[in-house]
Enzyme design. Structure first.
Site, PDB file in Angstrom:
ATOM      1  N   ASP A  12       8.392  94.474  53.188  1.00  0.00           N
ATOM      2  CA  ASP A  12       8.778  95.882  53.033  1.00  0.00           C
ATOM      3  C   ASP A  12      10.043  96.051  52.202  1.00  0.00           C
ATOM      4  O   ASP A  12      10.353  97.166  51.779  1.00  0.00           O
ATOM      5  CB  ASP A  12       9.015  96.528  54.409  1.00  0.00           C
ATOM      6  CG  ASP A  12       7.770  96.523  55.266  1.00  0.00           C
ATOM      7  OD1 ASP A  12       6.686  96.773  54.714  1.00  0.00           O
ATOM      8  OD2 ASP A  12       7.878  96.273  56.480  1.00  0.00           O
TER       9      ASP A  12
ATOM     10  N   ASP B 205       5.478 101.617  57.147  1.00  0.00           N
ATOM     11  CA  ASP B 205       4.743 100.365  57.221  1.00  0.00           C
ATOM     12  C   ASP B 205       3.933 100.415  58.518  1.00  0.00           C
ATOM     13  O   ASP B 205       4.205 101.224  59.407  1.00  0.00           O
ATOM     14  CB  ASP B 205       5.733  99.203  57.238  1.00  0.00           C
ATOM     15  CG  ASP B 205       5.049  97.880  57.504  1.00  0.00           C
ATOM     16  OD1 ASP B 205       4.049  97.580  56.831  1.00  0.00           O
ATOM     17  OD2 ASP B 205       5.504  97.157  58.411  1.00  0.00           O
TER      18      ASP B 205
ATOM     19  N   ASP C 229       9.906  96.957  58.597  1.00  0.00           N
ATOM     20  CA  ASP C 229      10.598  95.940  59.385  1.00  0.00           C
ATOM     21  C   ASP C 229      10.462  94.538  58.821  1.00  0.00           C
ATOM     22  O   ASP C 229      11.134  93.625  59.283  1.00  0.00           O
ATOM     23  CB  ASP C 229      10.072  95.939  60.823  1.00  0.00           C
ATOM     24  CG  ASP C 229       8.668  95.349  60.910  1.00  0.00           C
ATOM     25  OD1 ASP C 229       7.815  95.752  60.093  1.00  0.00           O
ATOM     26  OD2 ASP C 229       8.436  94.480  61.774  1.00  0.00           O
TER      27      ASP C 229
END
Length: 637
Positions: free
Chosen positions: A538, A339, A534
């Site tokens: 996600d 990410d 995080d």
């Protein structure tokens, strides 16, 4: 009264000492039993040619002391799970040897079997020690401040917004923000950092970390049940109950293998006397040797000591695996997907450029924007306010503040209507818009500032890339792992971050379900995929990946619960360390299985071909078990 108190204190001290002794015996009981067993067996062997009547009771004592725990475990498994395991095979072999007068061989078998069991228990205890020590570090009480008055309260009574005083040398009882004071905090238990970290007003501290020489006033951020420390304890508990798929397969295979060994041993004991003219003693002896050399002790000990050692070593450096299966999964990954925000980047915007237009200076445009944005909680607003405060600008409260989600904010400030936001929201002229958008094409976020419809300036912001991101990506490439950036941000920002970090490819503008599709596409193209993230968005991709990693300090609750591996220090270099460690575990397990299987096969063939003595079979078989355990413990170094 004083005498009564003194007596009570002595009694309490005696109880604590007694409890300590029993705890010590509990931790080292198997090793003590193996030692006593070996001593009895050695003394009995010395007496055997001198006083036979004294030797046999010592042999029996060695059998009972050394074999009790394993025999009880084998019987318990047979009664509860209706299956026979290697413990029962060893006891049958030792009992069979004694039944035909080979007391010494059976005692040696019991001793080495008990010794290898003690070593395996030590491996498990040593591997769990770094994990379970976290639970014992849990603080119990806190000094809560109420109207400048201190009160000692259980940490369960702390609520977000409370303030607690942490004196020098005390444990920090809560996750929170420092509001007063400065100190160096030892937070190796949470993040793995070996050097104390300086903390001052505005910085975050964690439950269970140790305050240094300064006093701190900390404002509680989370309840004790939601703290990073509490999440780590939950990870520990799940880790201790988990085992890798190979170990589960091995435990299922053990049941069928043990039955096969028992049937073969029965055939070796019954058929040769009936068909080949062997004596019963010779047949029983060969069968007992077969029971020993064919038992899969070394094979069963090939996996878990290595896996638990890796989990323990990772815990010491701020890398938590939720279970042994996660170590195995990480060793197989061929692609790691990142990410962007909070993972490859720090997750906090900062102002990179301020431009005034139409006669407004840079400071005037920034002061107006920050004064209007000070009432907003948006990350862009907070970054603008921080930049204004850094420059020492005196902000003023606006009136009639309005926030338009996804577009910007507006308010009356110094008797004028100010707008801060996207170009289509503030309606700036084309020249100013194109000038600001030019920065946007370089990967920055641009907001425009207007007064009564006239452009006053624009502000460019950017999320800092983590300092270690490029190093970590390069290290992963050297491990032959492909790296991919998956982000919901715009292509320009994604391209800029990808270029700076060095990832192999990137995908931008992705919704959570589209990240899942990208994960599945990567799995089809390259093989097993790990996802690092995080945020809440996600979580679906983390669940879809073969191995999932969450940023522990910055990660959301959903990400931490979904991911199977946690980087407590948010250090991307730890992922390269984790991959290397997982692959080393894989190599050690393969070495152990090949070695253990080879020794078993060699001993079985030697027994059928030459009829090896029982002590040699014991030493060969149990020696291989000890060697594979020691090989697994190498990871603890």
């Amino acid at each position: 009264m004083a005498q009564l108190i003194t007596t009570a204190m002595r009694s309490a001290k005696h109880i604590r000492q007694t409890q300590w002794r029993w705890d010590w015996v509990g931790r080292h009981g198997e090793a003590l039993a193996a030692g006593v067993c070996g001593g009895c067996a050695l003394l009995a062997w010395w007496l055997e040619g001198r006083w036979q009547m004294g030797a046999v009771p010592l042999y029996v004592l060695a059998y009972v002391i050394g074999g009790f725990a394993k025999a009880a475990e084998g019987i318990r498994t047979m009664v509860r799970e209706r299956k026979m395991d290697v413990n029962l095979l060893m006891m049958l072999a030792a009992g069979g040897a004694a039944s035909i007068g080979h007391w010494a061989e059976g005692a040696v078998l019991i001793f080495i079997f008990a010794l290898s069991g003690a070593m395996e228990t030590y491996a498990e205890q040593r591997s769990h020690r770094d994990l379970t020590a976290l639970v014992q570090m849990r603080p119990v009480t806190a000094r809560r401040l109420q109207s400048d008055r201190e009160e000692i309260v259980p940490i369960e009574r702390l609520r977000p917004g409370d303030q607690v005083l942490v004196k020098p040398g005390e444990q920090i009882p809560t996750d929170g923000i420092v509001v007063e004071g400065a100190s160096a905090v030892h937070q190796s238990a949470i993040t793995g950092e070996s050097v104390p970290v300086d903390k001052q007003a505005g910085e975050e501290v964690f439950t269970g970390t140790l305050n240094g020489e300064g006093s701190l006033v900390v404002q509680v951020m989370r309840s004790s049940e939601e703290s990073v420390f509490a999440k780590m304890v939950q990870l520990v508990q799940s880790a201790q109950e988990s085992c890798p798929p190979a170990q589960r397969w091995m435990e299922g295979f053990e049941k069928w293998y043990v039955h096969g060994v028992l049937l073969t041993a029965s055939a070796v004991m019954l058929l040769p006397p009936l068909m080949l003219g062997w004596g019963w003693d010779q047949a029983v002896y060969r069968a007992m040797v077969f029971l020993v050399v064919a038992s899969p002790c070394a094979v069963m000990a090939s996996i878990m000591p290595a896996v638990l050692s890796a989990m323990s070593k990772g815990a010491r450096s701020g890398l938590l695996f939720k279970g042994g299966s996660d170590v195995a999964a990480l060793s197989q990954v061929r692609v790691i997907a990142f990410d962007k925000t909070g993972t490859l980047t720090c997750g906090e915007l900062h102002v990179t450029h301020v431009q005034g237009v139409n006669g407004f200076s840079e400071e005037e445009a920034l002061l107006a924007a920050a004064s209007v944005e000070r009432l907003s909680e948006h990350p862009i607003a907070q970054a603008i306010v921080r930049e204004a405060e850094r420059r020492g600008l005196a902000l003023e409260k606006p009136a009639r503040f309005v926030s338009v989600t996804g577009s910007g904010v507006q308010a009356v400030w110094r008797e004028h209507l100010w707008k801060v936001g996207k170009g289509d929201f503030v309606h700036v002229e084309d020249g100013v818009f194109q000038e600001g958008e030019g920065r946007g094409k370089e990967g920055e976020t641009v907001v425009f500032v207007t007064r009564d419809g006239e452009a006053a300036g624009w502000i460019a912001l950017q999320d800092r890339i983590r300092s270690e991101a490029a190093i970590a990506v390069h290290a992963l490439r050297s491990q032959e792992i492909r790296t991919v950036l998956l982000t919901g941000d715009c292509p320009a920002v994604a391209a800029a971050v990808a270029k700076e970090s060095g990832v192999d490819e990137w995908r931008a503008g992705l919704l959570p379900d589209e990240k899942v599709e990208q994960i599945r596409s990567l799995q089809q193209r390259f093989g097993p995929v790990a996802m690092i993230g995080d945020g809440v968005n996600d979580a679906p991709a983390l669940a879809a990946a073969d191995a999932s990693v969450a940023m522990g300090a910055a990660g959301t609750d959903v990400a931490l619960e979904t991911a199977r591996i946690v980087l407590m220090q948010d250090d991307l270099n730890k992922i390269t360390e984790a991959v290397g460690m997982a692959r080393k575990v894989n190599r050690i397990v393969k070495q152990n299985l090949i070695f253990a299987g080879g020794v078993i096969l060699l001993l079985i063939l030697a027994n059928f071909e030459y009829g090896i003595p029982l002590p040699y079979g014991v030493v060969g078989h149990e020696g291989s078990t000890i060697l594979v355990i020691l090989n697994g413990l190498r990871l603890l170094r």
